[in-house]
Design a protein around this motif. Structure first.
Motif, mmCIF file in Angstrom:
data_model
loop_
_atom_site.group_PDB
_atom_site.id
_atom_site.type_symbol
_atom_site.label_atom_id
_atom_site.label_comp_id
_atom_site.label_asym_id
_atom_site.label_seq_id
_atom_site.Cartn_x
_atom_site.Cartn_y
_atom_site.Cartn_z
ATOM 1 N N CYS A 166 0.822 -1.222 0.000
ATOM 2 C CA CYS A 166 0.000 0.000 0.000
ATOM 3 C C CYS A 166 0.851 1.265 0.000
ATOM 4 O O CYS A 166 0.310 2.363 0.146
ATOM 5 N N SER A 218 -5.646 -3.834 -10.180
ATOM 6 C CA SER A 218 -6.844 -4.441 -10.805
ATOM 7 C C SER A 218 -6.630 -5.938 -11.060
ATOM 8 O O SER A 218 -7.582 -6.721 -10.965
ATOM 9 N N LYS A 253 -7.345 -7.575 -7.796
ATOM 10 C CA LYS A 253 -8.787 -7.599 -7.504
ATOM 11 C C LYS A 253 -9.495 -8.727 -8.258
ATOM 12 O O LYS A 253 -10.458 -9.310 -7.755
ATOM 13 N N MET A 283 -12.127 -7.345 -2.219
ATOM 14 C CA MET A 283 -11.321 -6.310 -1.555
ATOM 15 C C MET A 283 -11.365 -4.976 -2.287
ATOM 16 O O MET A 283 -11.539 -4.919 -3.506
ATOM 17 N N THR A 284 -11.182 -3.911 -1.498
ATOM 18 C CA THR A 284 -11.009 -2.584 -2.090
ATOM 19 C C THR A 284 -9.543 -2.440 -2.499
ATOM 20 O O THR A 284 -8.656 -3.031 -1.855
ATOM 21 N N THR A 285 -9.286 -1.669 -3.552
ATOM 22 C CA THR A 285 -7.900 -1.581 -4.028
ATOM 23 C C THR A 285 -7.439 -0.136 -4.223
ATOM 24 O O THR A 285 -6.345 0.088 -4.728
ATOM 25 N N ASP A 286 -8.282 0.832 -3.797
ATOM 26 C CA ASP A 286 -7.919 2.233 -4.096
ATOM 27 C C ASP A 286 -6.593 2.657 -3.459
ATOM 28 O O ASP A 286 -5.929 3.547 -3.970
ATOM 29 N N ASP A 287 -6.182 2.035 -2.348
ATOM 30 C CA ASP A 287 -4.919 2.440 -1.715
ATOM 31 C C ASP A 287 -3.741 1.546 -2.146
ATOM 32 O O ASP A 287 -2.633 1.676 -1.625
ATOM 33 N N GLY A 331 -11.865 -1.619 6.114
ATOM 34 C CA GLY A 331 -11.406 -0.766 5.017
ATOM 35 C C GLY A 331 -10.966 -1.584 3.808
ATOM 36 O O GLY A 331 -10.993 -1.100 2.683
ATOM 37 N N ARG A 332 -10.548 -2.798 4.033
ATOM 38 C CA ARG A 332 -10.104 -3.660 2.929
ATOM 39 C C ARG A 332 -11.230 -4.537 2.403
ATOM 40 O O ARG A 332 -11.360 -4.748 1.205
ATOM 41 N N VAL A 333 -12.042 -5.080 3.335
ATOM 42 C CA VAL A 333 -13.105 -6.027 2.935
ATOM 43 C C VAL A 333 -14.431 -5.524 3.515
ATOM 44 O O VAL A 333 -14.865 -5.963 4.589
ATOM 45 N N PRO A 334 -15.099 -4.600 2.812
ATOM 46 C CA PRO A 334 -16.332 -4.009 3.361
ATOM 47 C C PRO A 334 -17.408 -5.055 3.682
ATOM 48 O O PRO A 334 -18.245 -4.830 4.569
#
Ligand SMILES: Cc1cc2nc3c(=O)[nH]c(=O)nc-3n(C[C@H](O)[C@H](O)[C@H](O)COP(=O)(O)OP(=O)(O)OC[C@H]3O[C@@H](n4cnc5c(N)ncnc54)[C@H](O)[C@@H]3O)c2cc1C
Length: 369
Positions: free
Chosen positions: A97, A125, A128, A134-138, A304-307
């Motif tokens: 990150c 991506s 993902k 998972m979120t990957t924006d960071d 924050g990683r796995v909503p």
């Protein structure tokens, strides 16, 4: 009923994954006159409650090689012994990150490749696609090891024990070693609750009991039991059995699939020491009380990683003691203070991953010097 052995070439103390793996490897090397003694039941110390992730990537190149050996062994163990291991090679993802972590990951890739290990560097991506929840924006990037996996810790240990017995080793449960007998500073044997066994070499794989027991023969093994927790969720939509394990070091957490849900564990920056004044008597197949307050900091990082965790039902928060060492590496080899006394302990929450390789290294050390 078989008779209690009165002598052995080597005695292994402790029937967790490390002791059983050492017995397996010694027996395979032709050391059939080996006795493993477990004070209660095999796996009843720390091994039975591990989460079971088997990753190979560490910052130390030698340890990565040992972990690679574990994977090779786990791949074939079930077929060899006939005892299920729960081993699944579903791959492992490691997230980066920030630029510093990404540099570390790229260095690890170079090391991994030099051992012939397949490690791929992925864009956020691409990562993902392998782990859609998972979120990957960071994310800066991720490393993917296709040969990482997960196992059932108790089953894999029992499989190693079965393989050790098949190769000729003797394994005795409910047999606590009470003392190591020395004469003029030389090992003569071990006294157990059931009698004396004469032996030249002792291999102490006693998990969190190692430090106190080694001290009785003047050997210092710097490890301390600490509480370690993971939570197990109910089924979550989108979790599939082929999802890789996931490590998110910048959020201090790890994940694996289990029965359609997730196991999520991690490392609090303020860990809680356990049994500072000694491990209670009768501690076997025992878990510690779940500590939701202390775990909350990891849940916040994980959300924050796995909503999807926000709405997932929680089946259990497992809390178990594990041995940690000052430098985060396990302690293995012949003790400098006592000839023919070997130690394999202090596995810093990766003893299932390390068990195969550490048992091999320890057995070679004992047999070949
Ligand atoms: C919550 C949690 C999650 C974990 N998750 C993972 C994971 O996902 N992946 C991973 O790789 N690792 C994980 N670990 C770590 C892993 O469980 C340990 O590193 C590993 O089980 C240690 O094995 P061991 O053989 O050294 O110790 P143990 O399993 O504790 O074995 C030592 C044995 O020695 C016996 N013994 C002690 N004294 C004597 C005596 N005097 N005589 C006879 N027998 C004796 C004990 O009864 C015990 O059975 C986790 C640990 C915890 C606590």
């Amino acid at each position: 009923m078989s008779t209690f052995p009165t002598s052995a070439k080597a005695v292994i103390i402790g029937g967790g994954i490390v002791g059983c793996s050492t017995a397996y490897h010694l027996a395979k090397m032709g050391w059939t006159d080996v006795v493993l003694l477990e004070r209660k039941k095999l796996t009843s110390g720390t091994t039975f409650h591990a989460a079971g992730l088997v990753g190979q990537l560490r910052s130390n190149a030698n340890i990565t090689q040992l972990l690679g050996y574990s994977v090779d062994l786990y791949n074939k163990l079930e077929a060899e012994t006939g005892q299920a291991t729960g081993w699944k090679m579903n791959g492992g993802l490691r997230l980066a990150c920030n630029e510093e972590r990404w540099t570390e990951v790229k260095r690890q890739a170079t090391t991994a490749h030099s051992f012939g290990l397949d490690m791929q560097l992925l864009t956020p991506s691409e990562a993902k696609e392998l782990w859609p929840l998972m979120t990957t924006d960071d994310l800066v990037g991720a490393a993917y090891m296709p040969t990482d996996g997960q196992a059932n810790p108790s089953d894999i240990t029992l499989s190693l024990a079965k393989g050790a017995r098949q190769a000729g080793a003797t394994i005795l449960e409910d047999t606590k070693v009470t003392q190591i007998e020395l004469e003029d500073g030389v090992i003569k044997g071990v006294t157990t609750e059931k009698g004396f066994i004469e032996c030249e070499k002792v291999i102490l794989c006693g998990g969190q009991w190692t430090r106190t027991f080694a001290k009785t023969v003047g050997v210092n093994v710097p490890l301390a039991p600490m509480e370690h927790q993971y939570m197990v969720t109910e089924q979550i939509d989108g979790v599939t059995s082929d999802m890789p394990t996931l490590r998110d070091p910048d959020r201090l957490t790890y994940y694996k699939e289990e029965v359609g849900g997730l196991v999520m564990g991690g490392y609090e920056p303020n860990p809680i020491p356990w049994a500072v004044d000694g491990i209670p008597k009768g501690f076997h197949y025992t878990l510690l009380d779940s500590n939701f307050d202390h775990f909350e900091q990891l849940v916040e990082l994980a959300l924050g990683r796995v909503p999807a965790l926000e709405t997932a039902g929680i089946k259990q928060l497992v809390n178990g003691p594990e041995s940690f060492t000052p430098d985060g590496n396990f302690i293995i080899g012949e003790a400098p203070e006592l000839k023919n006394f070997f130690v394999g302990a202090g596995f810093n929450a990766y003893g299932i991953a390390a068990g195969g390789g550490a048992g091999m290294a320890l057995a070679e050390w004992v047999a070949k010097g």
